[in-house]
Structures are given as C-alpha cells and as structure tokens.
Design a protein around this motif. Structure first.
Motif, PDB file in Angstrom:
ATOM      1  N   GLN A   1       0.867  -1.186   0.000  1.00 40.59           N
ATOM      2  CA  GLN A   1       0.000   0.000   0.000  1.00 40.59           C
ATOM      3  C   GLN A   1       0.895   1.225   0.000  1.00 40.59           C
ATOM      4  OE1 GLN A   1      -3.421  -1.043  -0.674  1.00 40.59           O
ATOM      5  NE2 GLN A   1      -3.849   0.548   0.805  1.00 40.59           N
TER       6      GLN A   1
ATOM      7  N   ALA B   1      12.986   4.956   0.328  1.00 40.00           N
ATOM      8  CA  ALA B   1      12.072   3.809   0.199  1.00 40.00           C
ATOM      9  C   ALA B   1      12.032   3.023   1.514  1.00 40.00           C
ATOM     10  CB  ALA B   1      12.520   2.904  -0.943  1.00 40.00           C
ATOM     11  N   SER B   2      13.179   2.875   2.163  1.00 41.22           N
ATOM     12  CA  SER B   2      13.226   2.150   3.443  1.00 41.22           C
ATOM     13  C   SER B   2      12.433   2.878   4.517  1.00 41.22           C
ATOM     14  CB  SER B   2      14.666   2.002   3.933  1.00 41.22           C
ATOM     15  OG  SER B   2      15.454   1.377   2.977  1.00 41.22           O
TER      16      SER B   2
ATOM     17  N   ARG C   1       8.475  -7.120  10.423  1.00 33.95           N
ATOM     18  CA  ARG C   1       8.612  -6.314   9.200  1.00 33.95           C
ATOM     19  C   ARG C   1       9.122  -4.910   9.524  1.00 33.95           C
ATOM     20  NH1 ARG C   1       3.263  -7.774   5.756  1.00 33.95           N
ATOM     21  NH2 ARG C   1       3.770  -5.881   4.674  1.00 33.95           N
TER      22      ARG C   1
ATOM     23  N   ASN D   1      22.859   9.348  -5.083  1.00 36.87           N
ATOM     24  CA  ASN D   1      21.459   9.509  -5.520  1.00 36.87           C
ATOM     25  C   ASN D   1      20.689   8.209  -5.312  1.00 36.87           C
ATOM     26  OD1 ASN D   1      21.924  12.131  -6.345  1.00 36.87           O
ATOM     27  ND2 ASN D   1      22.266  11.583  -8.482  1.00 36.87           N
ATOM     28  N   GLU D   2      21.348   7.116  -5.692  1.00 36.73           N
ATOM     29  CA  GLU D   2      20.705   5.805  -5.584  1.00 36.73           C
ATOM     30  C   GLU D   2      20.463   5.439  -4.122  1.00 36.73           C
ATOM     31  OE1 GLU D   2      21.842   2.892  -8.538  1.00 36.73           O
ATOM     32  OE2 GLU D   2      22.283   1.528  -6.896  1.00 36.73           O
TER      33      GLU D   2
ATOM     34  N   ALA E   1      17.128  -2.281   7.268  1.00 40.85           N
ATOM     35  CA  ALA E   1      17.454  -1.813   5.915  1.00 40.85           C
ATOM     36  C   ALA E   1      17.878  -0.348   5.955  1.00 40.85           C
ATOM     37  CB  ALA E   1      16.252  -1.989   4.983  1.00 40.85           C
TER      38      ALA E   1
ATOM     39  N   ARG F   1       9.964   4.989   4.022  1.00 42.40           N
ATOM     40  CA  ARG F   1       8.542   4.886   3.670  1.00 42.40           C
ATOM     41  C   ARG F   1       8.015   3.514   4.071  1.00 42.40           C
ATOM     42  NH1 ARG F   1       8.754   5.822  -2.428  1.00 42.40           N
ATOM     43  NH2 ARG F   1       6.518   5.450  -2.391  1.00 42.40           N
ATOM     44  N   THR F   2       8.825   2.485   3.843  1.00 36.40           N
ATOM     45  CA  THR F   2       8.408   1.132   4.202  1.00 36.40           C
ATOM     46  C   THR F   2       8.285   1.013   5.719  1.00 36.40           C
ATOM     47  OG1 THR F   2       9.566   0.259   2.272  1.00 36.40           O
ATOM     48  CG2 THR F   2       8.993  -1.309   4.002  1.00 36.40           C
TER      49      THR F   2
ATOM     50  N   GLU G   1       1.498   5.618  -0.375  1.00 35.18           N
ATOM     51  CA  GLU G   1       0.984   6.771   0.367  1.00 35.18           C
ATOM     52  C   GLU G   1      -0.080   7.537  -0.409  1.00 35.18           C
ATOM     53  OE1 GLU G   1       5.161   5.721   1.230  1.00 35.18           O
ATOM     54  OE2 GLU G   1       4.190   6.415  -0.599  1.00 35.18           O
TER      55      GLU G   1
ATOM     56  N   ALA H   1       5.206   2.894   6.819  1.00 35.65           N
ATOM     57  CA  ALA H   1       3.981   2.188   6.408  1.00 35.65           C
ATOM     58  C   ALA H   1       3.730   0.997   7.338  1.00 35.65           C
ATOM     59  CB  ALA H   1       4.097   1.717   4.958  1.00 35.65           C
ATOM     60  N   ASN H   2       4.793   0.271   7.653  1.00 36.13           N
ATOM     61  CA  ASN H   2       4.642  -0.887   8.532  1.00 36.13           C
ATOM     62  C   ASN H   2       4.314  -0.464   9.966  1.00 36.13           C
ATOM     63  OD1 ASN H   2       5.043  -3.110   6.781  1.00 36.13           O
ATOM     64  ND2 ASN H   2       7.217  -2.642   6.694  1.00 36.13           N
TER      65      ASN H   2
ATOM     66  N   ILE I   1      20.336   9.311 -13.413  1.00 38.38           N
ATOM     67  CA  ILE I   1      21.140   9.987 -12.393  1.00 38.38           C
ATOM     68  C   ILE I   1      21.552   9.033 -11.283  1.00 38.38           C
ATOM     69  CG2 ILE I   1      20.102  12.243 -12.834  1.00 38.38           C
ATOM     70  CD1 ILE I   1      18.403  11.805 -10.305  1.00 38.38           C
ATOM     71  N   TRP I   2      21.264   7.732 -11.514  1.00 36.17           N
ATOM     72  CA  TRP I   2      21.675   6.747 -10.516  1.00 36.17           C
ATOM     73  C   TRP I   2      22.859   5.956 -11.068  1.00 36.17           C
ATOM     74  CZ3 TRP I   2      16.813   7.802 -12.332  1.00 36.17           C
ATOM     75  CH2 TRP I   2      15.969   8.476 -11.442  1.00 36.17           C
ATOM     76  N   SER I   3      23.251   4.913 -10.372  1.00 38.02           N
ATOM     77  CA  SER I   3      24.472   4.228 -10.787  1.00 38.02           C
ATOM     78  C   SER I   3      24.292   3.473 -12.102  1.00 38.02           C
ATOM     79  CB  SER I   3      24.954   3.270  -9.694  1.00 38.02           C
ATOM     80  OG  SER I   3      23.951   2.308  -9.420  1.00 38.02           O
TER      81      SER I   3
ATOM     82  N   ARG J   1       8.987   0.323  -3.278  1.00 36.05           N
ATOM     83  CA  ARG J   1       8.901   1.766  -3.003  1.00 36.05           C
ATOM     84  C   ARG J   1      10.080   2.513  -3.633  1.00 36.05           C
ATOM     85  NH1 ARG J   1       6.397  -0.187   1.748  1.00 36.05           N
ATOM     86  NH2 ARG J   1       4.289   0.620   1.902  1.00 36.05           N
ATOM     87  N   TYR J   2      11.188   1.814  -3.815  1.00 40.29           N
ATOM     88  CA  TYR J   2      12.342   2.408  -4.507  1.00 40.29           C
ATOM     89  C   TYR J   2      11.965   2.686  -5.974  1.00 40.29           C
ATOM     90  CZ  TYR J   2      16.969   2.397  -6.811  1.00 40.29           C
ATOM     91  OH  TYR J   2      18.074   2.705  -7.581  1.00 40.29           O
TER      92      TYR J   2
ATOM     93  N   THR K   1      25.957   7.264  -7.134  1.00 36.35           N
ATOM     94  CA  THR K   1      25.747   6.255  -6.081  1.00 36.35           C
ATOM     95  C   THR K   1      24.980   6.861  -4.912  1.00 36.35           C
ATOM     96  OG1 THR K   1      27.836   5.225  -6.719  1.00 36.35           O
ATOM     97  CG2 THR K   1      26.928   4.570  -4.592  1.00 36.35           C
TER      98      THR K   1
ATOM     99  N   GLU L   1      17.613   7.393  -2.582  1.00 35.19           N
ATOM    100  CA  GLU L   1      16.279   6.900  -2.946  1.00 35.19           C
ATOM    101  C   GLU L   1      15.957   5.595  -2.237  1.00 35.19           C
ATOM    102  OE1 GLU L   1      15.294   9.058  -7.120  1.00 35.19           O
ATOM    103  OE2 GLU L   1      14.455   7.125  -6.579  1.00 35.19           O
ATOM    104  N   LYS L   2      16.967   4.757  -2.070  1.00 37.49           N
ATOM    105  CA  LYS L   2      16.733   3.490  -1.355  1.00 37.49           C
ATOM    106  C   LYS L   2      16.457   3.772   0.115  1.00 37.49           C
ATOM    107  CE  LYS L   2      19.106   0.347  -4.450  1.00 37.49           C
ATOM    108  NZ  LYS L   2      20.264  -0.507  -4.729  1.00 37.49           N
TER     109      LYS L   2
ATOM    110  N   GLU M   1      12.748  -5.309  10.151  1.00 35.99           N
ATOM    111  CA  GLU M   1      13.433  -5.531   8.866  1.00 35.99           C
ATOM    112  C   GLU M   1      13.633  -4.198   8.145  1.00 35.99           C
ATOM    113  OE1 GLU M   1      11.396  -8.515   6.532  1.00 35.99           O
ATOM    114  OE2 GLU M   1      12.602  -8.028   4.773  1.00 35.99           O
ATOM    115  N   ALA M   2      12.600  -3.382   8.172  1.00 36.46           N
ATOM    116  CA  ALA M   2      12.692  -2.066   7.514  1.00 36.46           C
ATOM    117  C   ALA M   2      13.724  -1.199   8.225  1.00 36.46           C
ATOM    118  CB  ALA M   2      11.331  -1.381   7.491  1.00 36.46           C
TER     119      ALA M   2
ATOM    120  N   GLU N   1       9.324  -5.270  -0.492  1.00 36.03           N
ATOM    121  CA  GLU N   1       8.539  -4.059  -0.236  1.00 36.03           C
ATOM    122  C   GLU N   1       9.372  -2.789  -0.397  1.00 36.03           C
ATOM    123  OE1 GLU N   1       5.382  -2.696   3.168  1.00 36.03           O
ATOM    124  OE2 GLU N   1       6.598  -4.470   3.525  1.00 36.03           O
ATOM    125  N   ILE N   2      10.607  -2.851   0.051  1.00 38.94           N
ATOM    126  CA  ILE N   2      11.478  -1.663  -0.026  1.00 38.94           C
ATOM    127  C   ILE N   2      11.796  -1.384  -1.489  1.00 38.94           C
ATOM    128  CG2 ILE N   2      13.757  -0.733   0.552  1.00 38.94           C
ATOM    129  CD1 ILE N   2      13.583  -2.349   3.175  1.00 38.94           C
TER     130      ILE N   2
END
Lengths: 340, 184
Positions: free
Chosen positions: A237, B130-131, B28, B122-123, B35, B133-134, A239, B137-138, A336-338, A258-259, B120, B126-127, B31-32, A254-255
């Motif tokens: 789910q 995402a973590s 969970r 930037n990546e 991460a 947000r996860t 946002e 959310a959990n 813009i990522w790797s 969202r990524y 790297t 974003e990860k 786990e998040a 899940e991560i």
C-alpha cells in the motif's frame, strides 16, 4: 518530441508497382481458384449423376480439397501483399519517427535506432521475465517485432497472443476441446533507469463494466496466482490514495517496490493510465519495465487504410508514437543513478 | 458446557492469530529499520569517499573529516534504533558540508570517480527514502492494528506497544540556504 506524421511518412517509399503486381497476382489466384472450383464441381456433379455413392463421396472430398487449395493460395498472396507493405512502409515510418525524434538530453552513449521484423515476435523468455503471464499457456503467437534504442533506453515490443487449450468432459463422457485466449495484445519492454533484483507488479484494480479490463485483469491475476514466484509476494500500500484505488501493487521486496514507485513514478503511472483507454498491466522485473496492453486490435495491420488510391497509415503512426512516448513519459533516459 | 468450550476455543485460536499477526508486523518493522541502517551505513561510506575526494583539493577540511570519522565510529557501536539513525544523520550533515565544497573546484566536478560517487549517493538516497517509507507504512499498520478493536485487547495482554514513526527533523523542513553553505 517526435516528428509529425507528414514528416515521418514518406509515400515515395511505397512500392506501388510491386504492390500492384501482388494485387494482380492475388486477383489471378482468386480467379483461377474460382474457375478450378467451378470446373471441378461441374465434373463431379456429372460423375455423381451417372455414378453411385462412391462418386458422391469422392465429389465431396474433391470439393473440400479444392476449396482449401483456393483458400490457401488467396491467403498466401494477401499475406505477401501485407508483408511487403509492412516491410517497405511501416519499417521506414518507425525508423523516421525514432531517428528524427528530438531528445531532451543527448550524449555520446545516446542512440536513436530501430529495427522491424513483421513476421517475428518477442522471444518467449521476455514473457516469463515479465512475471505477467502464466507460463503454462499452450500456444504463443505474435508478429510485428520492433527493437531499438531511444536515447539511453533500449526497448522492444511486439504483438502477443497467448492461448490455452481446455478440455472438458460432460456427464456422458464426451470430451470437448476449446481454445481460450489468455492474452491478446501487445507487450512493451524497456530497460528501466534503476537497477533492481526482484519484481513488482502493478495491476489496475478498477474494472468497471468493461469486459476487456475484466478479461485482462482476470487473466493476469490468474497468471499471477499460479506463478511460483508470486507466492512470496506481498501487497504494498502506497501513500497516494488515488494510486491505491487505481492500482494494486504486489512485490517480493517491499522496499524495492517503493524504490521503484517513488512519488514521481506514482504520478507518472496515474497520468499514463488517464492518457489512454487501454487495459494495462505493468511490471518491474530484472531492471526492466514491462507494459502489457490488452487489445483485440491488430495494431499495425488494421491501421493501413487506402482511400482514393492513396495509402494512409496515420493510425499506425499514432500507435508507434504512443509506444515510443512511454520512454519519455516515464523519463527512462534520466540516468542519475548508478545504472547508466 | 460444550458451547462454552467452543467459545473458549475460538477465543484462544483468535488470540493466537492476533499474536502471530503482531509478531509478523513487528518483524517487518525491524526488517525495515535494519534496511535503513544498512543504507545509512552505505550513504555514510559514500559520503566519506566524496568528502575524501574533496579534501584532496580542499586540504583545510581534513581535520573536520577526521573528527567526523571518529564520531561515526562511536555511533556504530550503538544498538539499532531510531535514535542511532538520528545521530548518524547529524554526523552526515558535516560530511555534506564538506562535499558541497566541490562546487569551488570545476576539475573535481568533472572527475569520473566523483560523478560515479554522486550517482551512487542519488541511488542510496532513494533506497533510504524507500526504506523510511516502508518503515513508516509498517509502523502505521502495526499501530493501527494494536489500537483497533478487538485486537487491541490481546495486544495489551501480550504487551505489544506502538512504535514511533520516523519524522523529519525540524531544521530539514526549512529551505536550504545554499548561498551560506557555499560561502563556508
């Protein structure tokens, strides 16, 4: 971004002489076939009138064989006509759209190229990798295979038709076999701008009363449920409430889901859904984006129209632009990522 | 009598189901959080490499970088928690301030290694997003579950308590004054 239809379509590419020859050949085949049929029918009726049951049976067999012979001869010449048209017109049309496109970014690794094989289809491995289809379908057919690169993004797509043979036995023990269409449409594959290992499936969940939507989603959901890899998938789910009402997301990570589905990607998916009437299912798997578009239309054949002796392929042009635009719509060239 | 046994059995089975659900949801969340920790470590390492690349040009920042590396080593020994994450981010702020110095060195900005490190980052950002947000959310799902009837009865019985959401620090909600950062 893409050139207009007038710039992309070059009528001088159309090999009118060859097409007319094939058309005449087709007419001749039909005429010969009809005459052959009439002669065979006349002889057989005569023999049947003087002969017995043997000649009746022979007559029916000969008529059927003659009918099949005529049908295949005519179908073959139509197919040759279409194949020539597609190779000499649609191929160059797609080439012009891609090579004349104005990209927002350019660089040494940016390319604009495309190849077209009218009789080929996406390799089966891409269907499996998409995680969108049940791997136990019985037959896979397709045509109009495009492959190329726009900017930094490699892409490929073709028409795809999956069918299943179902056998049922009634209470009297009679077995009937029927062919069920699992999926009929187009599968678009693009190299995604981010690297990821797992898979995430995005299905539209608002079916309404549209049979097409129910069929695609029903088939995709059936496929998903029977797919081994989805046994570990969790429902995700996000946002954005509008997104959650429009799409259903499942992923084995899940991560990672969202990524991939950042706020921006969520907005882009919603806009993409609103921009057309197709029933779609999208997946992200092995660093690729897959879009399955369900439609019984024969995308590139039905779009060829002839009026007053002039060919018009504007529908084919619009279909191609719609598909190529996916790359810019989802900003797949934005690296813009790797992953480069 | 039989009805009573059936009712008790249903309650026990339901309680077991609630307990298992709570454990699953809590795992969970953990786990998040793990991460987030991993990506923070990755981000810290990459930011350190960028800072080291910058320090090769802006040698006056070398002492600051050494101090930040020492602080980070102290934080690494802390148990995994939202508090540890907050402390790591504080230290990273210092690394970012050093990294911004790269703006003053055009030849550094064109360096392939530097560009790769930026991608790297930037990546990882974003990860990390995402973590978070996860995680949130959990946590929201878990907190809603333990507050809802009738699962809240069993949650209190089994002593499951709500988690805190990861929130943005107040200063990060403000606009960034790039001018003053670059003038440093």
């Amino acid at each position: 971004m893409f050139p207009s239809y007038q710039k992309a379509f070059n009528p001088s590419n159309i090999p009118y002489d060859e097409l007319n020859k094939l058309k005449e050949k087709g007419k001749k085949e039909r005429l010969i076939g009809i005459l052959l049929y009439i002669v065979a029918a006349t002889i057989i009726v005569f023999l049947m009138s003087i002969g017995g049951e043997f000649f009746i049976g022979l007559g029916v067999i000969v008529l059927i064989v003659a009918g099949i012979f005529v049908f295949f001869r005519v179908t073959k010449s139509n197919a040759e006509y279409h194949a020539l048209f597609k190779r000499t017109v649609i191929g160059p049309l797609a080439h012009n759209i891609i090579t004349q496109a104005e990209l927002k970014q350019t660089g040494s690794r940016h390319e604009q190229r495309i190849s077209y094989e009218p009789d080929n289809k996406l390799p089966k491995s891409w269907l499996t990798r998409s995680q969108l289809f049940n791997t136990s379908y019985d037959d896979y057919s397709g045509e109009d295979y495009f492959e190329g690169q726009l900017g930094l993004t490699e892409f490929k797509f073709s028409e795809v038709k999956l069918t299943d043979t179902e056998t049922s036995t009634d209470s009297d023990g009679h077995t009937t076999t029927s062919t069920v269409t699992v999926f009929d449409g187009l599968l678009f594959v693009a190299d995604f701008k981010k690297d990821f290992n797992g898979f995430t499936v995005v299905e539209t969940c608002s079916l309404g009363n549209r049979k097409g939507a129910a069929k695609l989603i029903g088939n995709v959901i059936t496929s998903l449920k029977s797919s081994t890899s989805l046994k570990n998938a969790v429902k995700v789910q996000l946002e954005n409430e509008e997104f959650n009402q429009t799409f259903s997301v499942r992923s084995n990570d899940e991560i990672e889901a969202r990524y991939i589905l950042s706020s921006k990607m969520i907005d882009m998916l919603l806009d993409f859904k609103k921009s057309h009437n197709y029933d779609i299912a999208i997946s992200f798997s092995e660093s690729h984006m897959f879009i399955a578009i369900s439609s019984r239309r024969n995308f590139f054949d039905e779009g060829i129209v002839k009026k007053n002796g002039e060919y018009n392929v504007e529908t084919v042009y619009e279909d191609l632009v719609f598909l190529f635009s996916i790359i810019e719509h989802f900003e797949l060239n934005n690296r813009i990522w790797s992953k480069q | 009598m039989i009805i009573t046994i059936i009712i008790v059995a249903i309650i026990i089975i339901y309680a077991m189901s609630v307990y298992n659900t709570l454990v699953s949801k809590r795992n969970r969340i953990k786990e998040a959080l793990a991460a987030i920790d991993v990506y923070l470590q990755n981000r810290f390492d990459t930011l350190t490499k960028i800072a080291e690349t910058v320090v090769a040009y802006a040698t006056h920042e070398k002492e600051t970088l050494n101090e930040l590396t020492r602080l980070r080593q102290n934080i690494e020994n802390l148990p995994l928690s939202t508090d540890k994450i907050t402390k790591l981010e504080e230290v990273e702020k210092g690394l970012r301030n050093i990294s911004i110095q790269a703006e003053a060195y055009p030849e550094l900005k064109a360096n392939e290694n530097y560009l790769h490190l930026q991608r790297t980052i930037n990546e990882i950002e974003e990860k990390l997003s995402a973590s978070r947000r996860t995680y949130n959310a959990n946590v929201t799902g878990f907190n809603t579950y333990i507050a809802s009837v009738p699962s809240n009865l069993f949650a209190n019985m089994f002593k499951f308590s709500a988690f805190d959401l990861l929130e943005i620090a107040e200063e990060k909600k403000k606009d960034v004054d790039m001018g003053s950062l670059l003038r440093r």
